[in-house]
Design a protein around this motif. Structure first.
Motif, short mmCIF file in Angstrom:
data_model
loop_
_atom_site.label_atom_id
_atom_site.label_comp_id
_atom_site.label_asym_id
_atom_site.label_seq_id
_atom_site.Cartn_x
_atom_site.Cartn_y
_atom_site.Cartn_z
N GLU A 1 33.14 37.37 9.88
CA GLU A 1 33.65 36.42 8.90
C GLU A 1 32.85 35.13 9.02
O GLU A 1 32.66 34.61 10.11
N SER A 2 32.40 34.63 7.88
CA SER A 2 31.75 33.32 7.82
C SER A 2 32.48 32.50 6.77
O SER A 2 32.85 33.02 5.71
N VAL A 3 32.70 31.22 7.07
CA VAL A 3 33.35 30.32 6.12
C VAL A 3 32.36 29.21 5.81
O VAL A 3 31.80 28.58 6.72
N TYR A 4 32.13 28.99 4.51
CA TYR A 4 31.15 28.01 4.04
C TYR A 4 31.87 26.85 3.38
O TYR A 4 32.74 27.05 2.54
N LYS A 5 31.50 25.63 3.74
CA LYS A 5 32.05 24.42 3.13
C LYS A 5 30.94 23.79 2.29
O LYS A 5 29.87 23.44 2.79
N LEU A 6 31.20 23.66 0.98
CA LEU A 6 30.21 23.08 0.09
C LEU A 6 30.40 21.57 0.06
O LEU A 6 31.51 21.08 -0.18
N GLY A 7 29.33 20.85 0.29
CA GLY A 7 29.34 19.40 0.23
C GLY A 7 28.43 18.92 -0.88
O GLY A 7 27.82 19.72 -1.59
N SER B 1 33.44 31.06 14.26
CA SER B 1 33.57 32.18 13.33
C SER B 1 34.25 33.33 14.06
O SER B 1 34.34 33.35 15.28
N ARG B 2 34.73 34.29 13.26
CA ARG B 2 35.43 35.44 13.84
C ARG B 2 34.58 36.70 13.73
O ARG B 2 33.81 36.85 12.79
N GLU B 3 34.77 37.59 14.71
CA GLU B 3 34.09 38.88 14.70
C GLU B 3 35.06 39.93 15.20
O GLU B 3 35.71 39.75 16.23
N LEU B 4 35.17 41.03 14.47
CA LEU B 4 36.00 42.15 14.87
C LEU B 4 35.06 43.29 15.26
O LEU B 4 34.36 43.84 14.42
N ILE B 5 35.02 43.60 16.55
CA ILE B 5 34.13 44.64 17.06
C ILE B 5 34.85 45.98 16.90
O ILE B 5 35.90 46.20 17.48
N ILE B 6 34.25 46.87 16.09
CA ILE B 6 34.90 48.14 15.76
C ILE B 6 34.13 49.36 16.27
O ILE B 6 34.65 50.47 16.23
N ILE C 1 44.11 40.07 19.07
CA ILE C 1 43.76 40.84 17.88
C ILE C 1 44.33 40.21 16.61
O ILE C 1 43.76 40.31 15.53
N ASN C 2 45.46 39.51 16.73
CA ASN C 2 46.07 38.85 15.56
C ASN C 2 45.18 37.75 14.99
O ASN C 2 45.31 37.39 13.82
N GLU C 3 44.29 37.19 15.80
CA GLU C 3 43.36 36.17 15.32
C GLU C 3 42.37 36.73 14.30
O GLU C 3 41.77 35.98 13.55
N CYS C 4 42.20 38.04 14.28
CA CYS C 4 41.28 38.69 13.34
C CYS C 4 42.02 39.41 12.22
O CYS C 4 41.46 40.29 11.56
N SER C 5 43.27 39.03 11.99
CA SER C 5 44.03 39.69 10.93
C SER C 5 43.34 39.47 9.59
O SER C 5 42.73 38.42 9.34
N GLY C 6 43.38 40.48 8.75
CA GLY C 6 42.76 40.41 7.44
C GLY C 6 41.29 40.78 7.42
O GLY C 6 40.66 40.73 6.37
N MET C 7 40.74 41.14 8.56
CA MET C 7 39.30 41.47 8.60
C MET C 7 39.03 42.97 8.59
O MET C 7 37.87 43.37 8.52
N ASN C 8 40.06 43.80 8.70
CA ASN C 8 39.80 45.24 8.76
C ASN C 8 40.13 45.92 7.47
O ASN C 8 40.64 45.39 6.56
#
Length: 126
Positions: free
Chosen positions: A58-64, A74-79, A119-126
Motif C-alpha cells: 500500500e502506498s498513500v500519495y499526498k498531492l501538494g 507504508s503497509r505491506e502484507l506478505i503473502i 494483522i489487523n493493521e493490514c485490514s483491507g489489503m487482501n
C-alpha cells in the motif's frame, strides 16, 4: 488537474500525470505522477494497493501545490515470501519471518526498516 493515460496505454504500470494550477493562474505546473490505479481517499490524498512478488503493498500519495509526497510509514502484507523484519522499533537485529496466503504477515515499513505488526493493521489489503 489529472492527465490520465488513454486505453491503449493502460497497463500495470500506467501513471496519471498530475498538474497544479494556482488560483488566478492560467498555467498548470507539472508536480509528478501517481499510479493510474490509485483511488482518492480524501481531498488530495490517493491510495494505491498492488501485489508484486510475494507481497501486497500500500502506498498513500499526498498531492501538494508543488510536489507529490508518498506518506510514511507504508503497509505491506506478505503473502508468499520470507523477509528479514524487526520485532520492535528499537530492535537491533532483524529476524527472518514468512507469510503465506493462509497466514499472511503484516509489516509496517518505516523507510526501509520493516516492523512486524498486528494483522489487523493490514485490514483491507487482501
Amino acid at each position: 488537474m489529472i492527465s490520465s493515460p488513454g486505453s491503449d496505454d493502460l497497463g500495470l504500470n500506467a501513471q496519471n500525470m498530475i498538474y497544479f494550477v494556482l488560483p488566478g493562474s492560467k498555467e498548470a505546473n507539472y508536480i509528478g505522477d501517481i499510479p493510474a490505479s490509485a483511488t482518492e481517499l480524501e481531498d488530495g490524498t490517493y491510495q494505491n494497493i498492488v501485489q508484486s512478488g510475494g507481497s501486497v503493498f500500500e502506498s498513500v500519495y499526498k498531492l501538494g501545490s508543488e510536489k507529490i509526497t508518498i506518506l510514511s510509514p507504508s503497509r505491506e502484507l506478505i503473502i508468499s515470501d520470507t523477509q528479514c523484519v524487526y520485532q520492535k522499533k528499537d530492535s537491533k537485529v532483524c529476524k527472518e519471518m514468512s507469510g503465506s496466503f493462509k497466514k499472511p504477515l503484516c509489516v509496517i515499513n518505516y523507510g526501509g526498516r520493516k516492523l512486524v505488526s498486528d494483522i489487523n493493521e493490514c485490514s483491507g489489503m487482501n
